[in-house]
Scaffold this active site. Structure first.
Site, PDB file in Angstrom:
ATOM      1  N   GLY A 191       0.723  -1.198   0.050  1.00 20.48           N
ATOM      2  CA  GLY A 191       0.003   0.074   0.079  1.00 20.48           C
ATOM      3  C   GLY A 191       0.839   1.187  -0.104  1.00 20.48           C
ATOM      4  O   GLY A 191       2.255   1.257   0.268  1.00 20.48           O
ATOM      5  N   CYS A 192       0.263   2.377  -0.370  1.00 18.83           N
ATOM      6  CA  CYS A 192       0.991   3.703  -0.450  1.00 18.83           C
ATOM      7  C   CYS A 192       1.516   3.948   0.929  1.00 18.83           C
ATOM      8  O   CYS A 192       2.765   4.501   1.034  1.00 18.83           O
ATOM      9  CB  CYS A 192       0.340   4.790  -1.071  1.00 18.83           C
ATOM     10  SG  CYS A 192      -1.627   4.854  -0.461  1.00 18.83           S
ATOM     11  N   TYR A 193       0.622   4.172   1.863  1.00 20.92           N
ATOM     12  CA  TYR A 193       1.090   4.661   3.228  1.00 20.92           C
ATOM     13  C   TYR A 193       2.260   3.606   4.023  1.00 20.92           C
ATOM     14  O   TYR A 193       3.014   4.229   4.356  1.00 20.92           O
ATOM     15  CB  TYR A 193      -0.225   4.556   4.119  1.00 20.92           C
ATOM     16  CG  TYR A 193      -1.108   5.963   3.969  1.00 20.92           C
ATOM     17  CD1 TYR A 193      -0.571   7.136   4.224  1.00 20.92           C
ATOM     18  CD2 TYR A 193      -2.513   5.662   3.761  1.00 20.92           C
ATOM     19  CE1 TYR A 193      -1.495   8.087   3.991  1.00 20.92           C
ATOM     20  CE2 TYR A 193      -3.339   6.842   3.644  1.00 20.92           C
ATOM     21  CZ  TYR A 193      -2.904   8.033   3.938  1.00 20.92           C
ATOM     22  OH  TYR A 193      -3.811   9.185   3.400  1.00 20.92           O
TER      23      TYR A 193
END
Length: 337
Positions: free
Chosen positions: A148-150
């Site tokens: 995921g990005c985070y």
């Protein structure tokens, strides 16, 4: 020799970014794109591609649409992705990079935050696609779970320090993302009137990326740490800035430590001043800055949420899976000004 490549789920932002990346890739040849509904032409779905590429958008009928592909990117929502992997995994000649959350978490965590997992057999085989820490495993994988990005921005920032952290102290993660991270689907929180000239937290502490960060710190870092993760939405199209607050067992020169840790990583840049979104938007870079006050540590990292947080990281993983140079086709020039 070209490697035939398909994208399933081309209608969203990450699907479009994959198309743009593959158009300039010297080895991966985009031969097929699929969406939930059939469209006459890719440029009608994404008008920015007019006169750039002519390709029909097919419904995801795997028998007809993949055209002998050796590589498939899945840019689908959770649950839909695992349904596709179950069908595709019977073909041993296909390598898959999944951009959804379906193979990132343990079955227990996944079912607590998402839904019932329908493909636990492939879940056990999937490799977490963070190249700086799992490069060797990715190179041998047939299914990669793109992070995921985070978690990408957070893990790249905190993992170098993981053995030095005070395990009794909570790690506080304050993250801010552009609106494209919410996807194309219409929602009250991403409506222009809501987000314009505004800033707010959402899903504090209970966000679905919390267990991903916790599990990968435990798996890669070999340490169990309590994390408190709070994401915010900011009025930007793309980009992400993560600020982390932690406590180390002993003081050190944090920048020097980071520079030594990432000395051989071309897409990690250690900044002398705070990381900024503008310097990474449009690139595969992750910029990191750190500072200490006694035992207290502040780290800030920045990535493009659609690229390093999704599509360019997926491409880096695909390069490794096929024994190619990892940096092949990865964007390096930021959208400045």
């Amino acid at each position: 020799m070209k490697i035939k490549t398909s994208i399933i789920g081309v209608s969203g932002y990450t699907g479009l970014e994959l198309v743009k990346l593959l158009l300039s890739h010297p080895i991966f040849e985009l031969v097929s794109v699929c969406a939930s509904e059939e469209h006459q032409e890719l440029s009608l779905l994404h008008p920015c591609l007019k006169d750039i590429i002519s390709l029909p958008v097919l419904e995801a009928d795997f028998e007809k649409s993949l055209q002998g592909s050796e590589l498939v990117f899945l840019a689908l929502p959770h649950q839909k992705a695992m349904e596709s992997v179950k069908k595709l995994s019977h073909n041993k000649d296909i390598k898959i990079v999944d951009l959804s959350a379906d193979y990132r978490l343990s079955a227990e965590s996944y079912e607590s935050y998402y839904c019932k997992h329908l493909d636990k057999e492939n879940l056990e085989k999937a490799v977490y696609g963070l190249p700086e820490y799992n490069r060797a495993q990715i190179a041998k994988a047939s299914l990669v779970a793109n992070p995921g990005c985070y978690p990408t921005a957070t893990l790249l920032a905190i993992l170098p320090f993981v053995k030095l952290l005070d395990a009794h102290q909570t790690i506080y993660i304050d993250a801010k993302s552009g609106v494209s991270g919410a996807g194309k689907k219409l929602a009250q929180t991403s409506h222009f009137v809501t987000i314009n000239e505004n800033l707010f937290a959402y899903s504090p502490i209970t966000h679905r990326h919390s267990p991903e960060i916790y599990e990968q710190l435990k798996k890669i870092g070999k340490i169990e740490l309590k994390t408190l993760f709070v994401p915010h939405l900011v009025p930007l199209t793309r980009g992400m800035l993560v600020s982390i607050y932690a406590r180390l067992q002993e003081p050190l020169d944090a920048l020097e430590f980071l520079e030594e840790h990432y000395a051989n990583e071309p897409f990690i840049r250690i900044r002398k001043n705070c990381a900024q979104i503008k310097n990474v938007a449009g690139t595969h870079f992750c910029d990191i800055y750190a500072k200490m006050d006694g035992h207290d540590l502040f780290i800030t990292s920045s990535i493009d949420n659609l690229l390093r947080g999704a599509s360019s990281q997926a491409l880096a993983n695909a390069n490794l899976m096929f024994g190619l140079e990892e940096s092949l086709g990865l964007p390096q020039i930021a959208y400045v000004p």
